[in-house]
Scaffold this motif. Structure first.
Motif, PDB file in Angstrom:
ATOM      1  N   ILE A 115     -21.512 -41.133  44.774  1.00 16.22           N
ATOM      2  CA  ILE A 115     -22.937 -41.442  44.645  1.00 16.22           C
ATOM      3  C   ILE A 115     -23.620 -41.531  46.006  1.00 16.22           C
ATOM      4  O   ILE A 115     -24.833 -41.357  46.111  1.00 16.22           O
ATOM      5  N   LEU A 116     -22.845 -41.776  47.064  1.00 13.99           N
ATOM      6  CA  LEU A 116     -23.428 -41.914  48.402  1.00 13.99           C
ATOM      7  C   LEU A 116     -23.335 -40.638  49.231  1.00 13.99           C
ATOM      8  O   LEU A 116     -23.771 -40.626  50.393  1.00 13.99           O
ATOM      9  N   ASP A 117     -22.791 -39.556  48.690  1.00 12.92           N
ATOM     10  CA  ASP A 117     -22.641 -38.324  49.457  1.00 12.92           C
ATOM     11  C   ASP A 117     -23.978 -37.843  50.006  1.00 12.92           C
ATOM     12  O   ASP A 117     -24.998 -37.824  49.289  1.00 12.92           O
ATOM     13  N   ASP A 118     -23.966 -37.475  51.297  1.00 10.37           N
ATOM     14  CA  ASP A 118     -25.152 -36.941  51.987  1.00 10.37           C
ATOM     15  C   ASP A 118     -26.296 -37.952  52.040  1.00 10.37           C
ATOM     16  O   ASP A 118     -27.465 -37.570  52.174  1.00 10.37           O
ATOM     17  N   ARG A 119     -25.959 -39.228  51.959  1.00 14.15           N
ATOM     18  CA  ARG A 119     -26.961 -40.281  52.025  1.00 14.15           C
ATOM     19  C   ARG A 119     -26.588 -41.281  53.103  1.00 14.15           C
ATOM     20  O   ARG A 119     -25.416 -41.456  53.430  1.00 14.15           O
ATOM     21  N   ARG A 120     -27.603 -41.952  53.637  1.00 11.37           N
ATOM     22  CA  ARG A 120     -27.377 -43.025  54.587  1.00 11.37           C
ATOM     23  C   ARG A 120     -26.953 -44.271  53.819  1.00 11.37           C
ATOM     24  O   ARG A 120     -27.507 -44.587  52.770  1.00 11.37           O
ATOM     25  N   ALA A 121     -25.959 -44.992  54.341  1.00  7.05           N
ATOM     26  CA  ALA A 121     -25.450 -46.186  53.684  1.00  7.05           C
ATOM     27  C   ALA A 121     -24.853 -47.115  54.734  1.00  7.05           C
ATOM     28  O   ALA A 121     -24.665 -46.737  55.891  1.00  7.05           O
ATOM     29  N   THR A 122     -24.535 -48.332  54.302  1.00  6.29           N
ATOM     30  CA  THR A 122     -23.906 -49.280  55.217  1.00  6.29           C
ATOM     31  C   THR A 122     -22.866 -50.094  54.467  1.00  6.29           C
ATOM     32  O   THR A 122     -22.801 -50.083  53.229  1.00  6.29           O
ATOM     33  N   THR A 123     -22.037 -50.787  55.230  1.00  6.97           N
ATOM     34  CA  THR A 123     -21.041 -51.709  54.692  1.00  6.97           C
ATOM     35  C   THR A 123     -20.730 -52.715  55.786  1.00  6.97           C
ATOM     36  O   THR A 123     -21.339 -52.686  56.857  1.00  6.97           O
ATOM     37  N   HIS A 124     -19.783 -53.608  55.549  1.00 12.85           N
ATOM     38  CA  HIS A 124     -19.424 -54.625  56.542  1.00 12.85           C
ATOM     39  C   HIS A 124     -18.971 -53.952  57.838  1.00 12.85           C
ATOM     40  O   HIS A 124     -18.227 -52.970  57.812  1.00 12.85           O
ATOM     41  N   TRP A 125     -19.409 -54.485  58.979  1.00 12.73           N
ATOM     42  CA  TRP A 125     -19.084 -53.862  60.267  1.00 12.73           C
ATOM     43  C   TRP A 125     -17.580 -53.744  60.484  1.00 12.73           C
ATOM     44  O   TRP A 125     -17.106 -52.785  61.113  1.00 12.73           O
ATOM     45  N   ALA A 126     -16.787 -54.687  59.960  1.00 12.74           N
ATOM     46  CA  ALA A 126     -15.344 -54.651  60.165  1.00 12.74           C
ATOM     47  C   ALA A 126     -14.679 -53.529  59.361  1.00 12.74           C
ATOM     48  O   ALA A 126     -13.545 -53.150  59.643  1.00 12.74           O
ATOM     49  N   LEU A 127     -15.388 -53.013  58.342  1.00 10.16           N
ATOM     50  CA  LEU A 127     -14.859 -51.930  57.515  1.00 10.16           C
ATOM     51  C   LEU A 127     -15.454 -50.577  57.868  1.00 10.16           C
ATOM     52  O   LEU A 127     -15.120 -49.568  57.232  1.00 10.16           O
ATOM     53  N   ALA A 128     -16.320 -50.548  58.878  1.00  5.46           N
ATOM     54  CA  ALA A 128     -17.087 -49.335  59.172  1.00  5.46           C
ATOM     55  C   ALA A 128     -16.191 -48.158  59.548  1.00  5.46           C
ATOM     56  O   ALA A 128     -16.394 -47.033  59.073  1.00  5.46           O
ATOM     57  N   ASP A 129     -15.203 -48.386  60.410  1.00  2.00           N
ATOM     58  CA  ASP A 129     -14.337 -47.277  60.835  1.00  2.00           C
ATOM     59  C   ASP A 129     -13.557 -46.708  59.659  1.00  2.00           C
ATOM     60  O   ASP A 129     -13.431 -45.480  59.502  1.00  2.00           O
ATOM     61  N   GLU A 130     -13.012 -47.587  58.825  1.00  3.38           N
ATOM     62  CA  GLU A 130     -12.268 -47.131  57.655  1.00  3.38           C
ATOM     63  C   GLU A 130     -13.171 -46.368  56.695  1.00  3.38           C
ATOM     64  O   GLU A 130     -12.789 -45.320  56.154  1.00  3.38           O
ATOM     65  N   PHE A 131     -14.373 -46.876  56.493  1.00  4.11           N
ATOM     66  CA  PHE A 131     -15.318 -46.222  55.592  1.00  4.11           C
ATOM     67  C   PHE A 131     -15.671 -44.828  56.109  1.00  4.11           C
ATOM     68  O   PHE A 131     -15.661 -43.856  55.350  1.00  4.11           O
ATOM     69  N   ALA A 132     -15.987 -44.733  57.409  1.00  6.87           N
ATOM     70  CA  ALA A 132     -16.376 -43.444  57.983  1.00  6.87           C
ATOM     71  C   ALA A 132     -15.248 -42.422  57.881  1.00  6.87           C
ATOM     72  O   ALA A 132     -15.490 -41.230  57.642  1.00  6.87           O
ATOM     73  N   ALA A 133     -14.003 -42.875  58.069  1.00  4.27           N
ATOM     74  CA  ALA A 133     -12.874 -41.959  57.983  1.00  4.27           C
ATOM     75  C   ALA A 133     -12.647 -41.480  56.554  1.00  4.27           C
ATOM     76  O   ALA A 133     -12.297 -40.309  56.322  1.00  4.27           O
ATOM     77  N   ARG A 134     -12.827 -42.354  55.587  1.00  9.19           N
ATOM     78  CA  ARG A 134     -12.577 -42.003  54.188  1.00  9.19           C
ATOM     79  C   ARG A 134     -13.697 -41.153  53.585  1.00  9.19           C
ATOM     80  O   ARG A 134     -13.457 -40.319  52.710  1.00  9.19           O
ATOM     81  N   PHE A 135     -14.925 -41.400  54.040  1.00  9.28           N
ATOM     82  CA  PHE A 135     -16.074 -40.748  53.402  1.00  9.28           C
ATOM     83  C   PHE A 135     -16.940 -40.042  54.448  1.00  9.28           C
ATOM     84  O   PHE A 135     -18.039 -40.501  54.782  1.00  9.28           O
ATOM     85  N   PRO A 136     -16.464 -38.916  54.978  1.00  7.31           N
ATOM     86  CA  PRO A 136     -17.213 -38.216  56.035  1.00  7.31           C
ATOM     87  C   PRO A 136     -18.544 -37.642  55.562  1.00  7.31           C
ATOM     88  O   PRO A 136     -19.402 -37.324  56.391  1.00  7.31           O
ATOM     89  N   HIS A 137     -18.728 -37.523  54.252  1.00  9.81           N
ATOM     90  CA  HIS A 137     -19.987 -36.963  53.736  1.00  9.81           C
ATOM     91  C   HIS A 137     -21.079 -38.020  53.598  1.00  9.81           C
ATOM     92  O   HIS A 137     -22.221 -37.700  53.253  1.00  9.81           O
ATOM     93  N   VAL A 138     -20.740 -39.272  53.856  1.00  9.33           N
ATOM     94  CA  VAL A 138     -21.732 -40.349  53.804  1.00  9.33           C
ATOM     95  C   VAL A 138     -22.231 -40.622  55.225  1.00  9.33           C
ATOM     96  O   VAL A 138     -21.447 -40.682  56.171  1.00  9.33           O
ATOM     97  N   GLN A 139     -23.526 -40.783  55.385  1.00  8.61           N
ATOM     98  CA  GLN A 139     -24.125 -41.054  56.695  1.00  8.61           C
ATOM     99  C   GLN A 139     -24.099 -42.563  56.938  1.00  8.61           C
ATOM    100  O   GLN A 139     -25.045 -43.278  56.617  1.00  8.61           O
ATOM    101  N   LEU A 140     -23.009 -43.044  57.506  1.00 10.30           N
ATOM    102  CA  LEU A 140     -22.819 -44.479  57.681  1.00 10.30           C
ATOM    103  C   LEU A 140     -23.664 -45.014  58.829  1.00 10.30           C
ATOM    104  O   LEU A 140     -23.654 -44.464  59.934  1.00 10.30           O
ATOM    105  N   ASP A 141     -24.393 -46.089  58.575  1.00  8.19           N
ATOM    106  CA  ASP A 141     -25.126 -46.815  59.611  1.00  8.19           C
ATOM    107  C   ASP A 141     -24.526 -48.216  59.682  1.00  8.19           C
ATOM    108  O   ASP A 141     -24.826 -49.074  58.854  1.00  8.19           O
ATOM    109  N   PRO A 142     -23.670 -48.490  60.674  1.00  5.85           N
ATOM    110  CA  PRO A 142     -22.952 -49.769  60.696  1.00  5.85           C
ATOM    111  C   PRO A 142     -23.756 -50.934  61.253  1.00  5.85           C
ATOM    112  O   PRO A 142     -23.245 -52.051  61.297  1.00  5.85           O
ATOM    113  N   ASP A 143     -25.001 -50.708  61.664  1.00  2.40           N
ATOM    114  CA  ASP A 143     -25.769 -51.772  62.308  1.00  2.40           C
ATOM    115  C   ASP A 143     -26.679 -52.519  61.353  1.00  2.40           C
ATOM    116  O   ASP A 143     -26.796 -53.734  61.405  1.00  2.40           O
TER     117      ASP A 143
END
Length: 316
Positions: A115-143
């Protein structure tokens, strides 16, 4: 009634679920009830929590088919994907127009469902690296504290979910309604800045430099020509030092914070008064209707007139 369903799974964090229930599921004296809140899980029955006790949840995934907003208040372990049944239920809710909301690690569930593919999203800063690695199609904003696309919204760490829930209430019911809920919970109706200001311990030298007295002083003078320079002079520091304190404690500059307070005051007057735009602009320190329109549009993506019409109709 706007139906809200929280989808939980064992082991469930009680904090994320608790404040979602507090915002959407509690009746408050003097405030009309606008939300119907329920909790569901894939396998109804006893659901273990991280707090050491179990919850009894009688509702299954069918509750998602009846909700206008679906909240995923955390998803642990984050690396464990939801079952095909949960994925289909989330996709089905989204495709029929329900608003999907994740809190903290709940973004993993939405991302696993695509549901988040090709969309900007965020999650907890401590999980940001794991999230970015697992879901490269999501535009993660960790701030940021949260991201809202209208149909899909994600929040940062657990406490930021409260910011997102109040933001959604403001979008649905107006600033005054959301502020009433915040006051009953003894919480600020809106926090400034992003989550990275909370990812490191505070500077010990700044503990005694709290901005609280200054913020109260400004709030009483919101219609006056307050400037960064006058704020700095009031607390006896240079504008540069004041800017550094704002950045450390609130994550934004003094000017950004001051503008946000003026916009919030304008929202309240638009919802509750028949004052002209010029009169509102003067009362909140924005000098003219033209300036109010420009600032309002930049901050909220709508005009003061459209905002007033929307929330007058909503109140009726």
């Amino acid at each position: 009634m706007h139906r809200v369903a929280a989808l939980i799974r064992p082991p469930q964090s009680t904090f994320e679920l608790g404040y979602a229930a507090q915002v959407f599921g509690v009746e408050r004296r003097g405030l009309p009830t606008r939300y119907d809140f329920t909790v569901c899980t894939e396998h109804p029955g006893t659901v273990a929590t991280l707090a050491g006790y179990d919850m009894l949840v009688p509702n299954d995934l069918q509750a998602l088919d009846e909700a206008q907003t679906v909240i995923v208040p955390g998803w642990l372990p984050a690396e464990e994907p939801p079952s095909p049944a949960v994925v289909q239920a989330l996709r089905r809710a989204h495709s029929r127009g329900a608003r999907l909301v994740s809190i903290c690690s709940g973004a993993f569930a939405l991302a696993h469902a695509g549901i988040l593919d090709d969309r900007r999203a965020t999650t907890h800063w401590a999980l940001a690296d794991e999230f970015a690695a697992r879901f490269p199609h999501v535009q993660l904003d960790p701030d940021v504290l949260y991201v809202d696309h209208g149909d899909v919204a994600t929040s940062a760490g657990a406490g930021a979910g409260f910011d997102l829930c109040l933001h959604l209430v403001r979008s649905d019911q107006g600033a005054r309604y959301a502020a009433h809920i915040a006051r009953t919970m003894v919480m600020p109706p809106h926090r400034e800045g992003g989550q990275l200001q909370y990812s490191a311990p505070p500077h010990p030298a700044h503990i005694d430099d709290t901005l609280a007295p200054l913020l109260e002083w400004v709030a009483l003078r919101i219609g006056e020509p307050v400037t960064v320079e006058s704020m700095a002079a009031h607390v006896g520091v240079s504008p540069r030092t004041l800017t550094r304190r704002f950045t450390d404690q609130l994550g934004v500059s003094p000017g950004q914070w001051l503008l946000s307070q003026r916009i919030a005051a304008a929202q309240d007057l638009l919802e509750t008064s028949d004052l002209s735009l010029d009169a509102i602009a003067r009362r909140v320190g924005l000098s003219s209707a033209t300036n109010l329109r420009r600032r309002f549009l930049n901050a909220l993506g709508t005009t003061p007139g459209a905002y007033r019409r929307a929330f007058r109709a909503n109140a009726q």
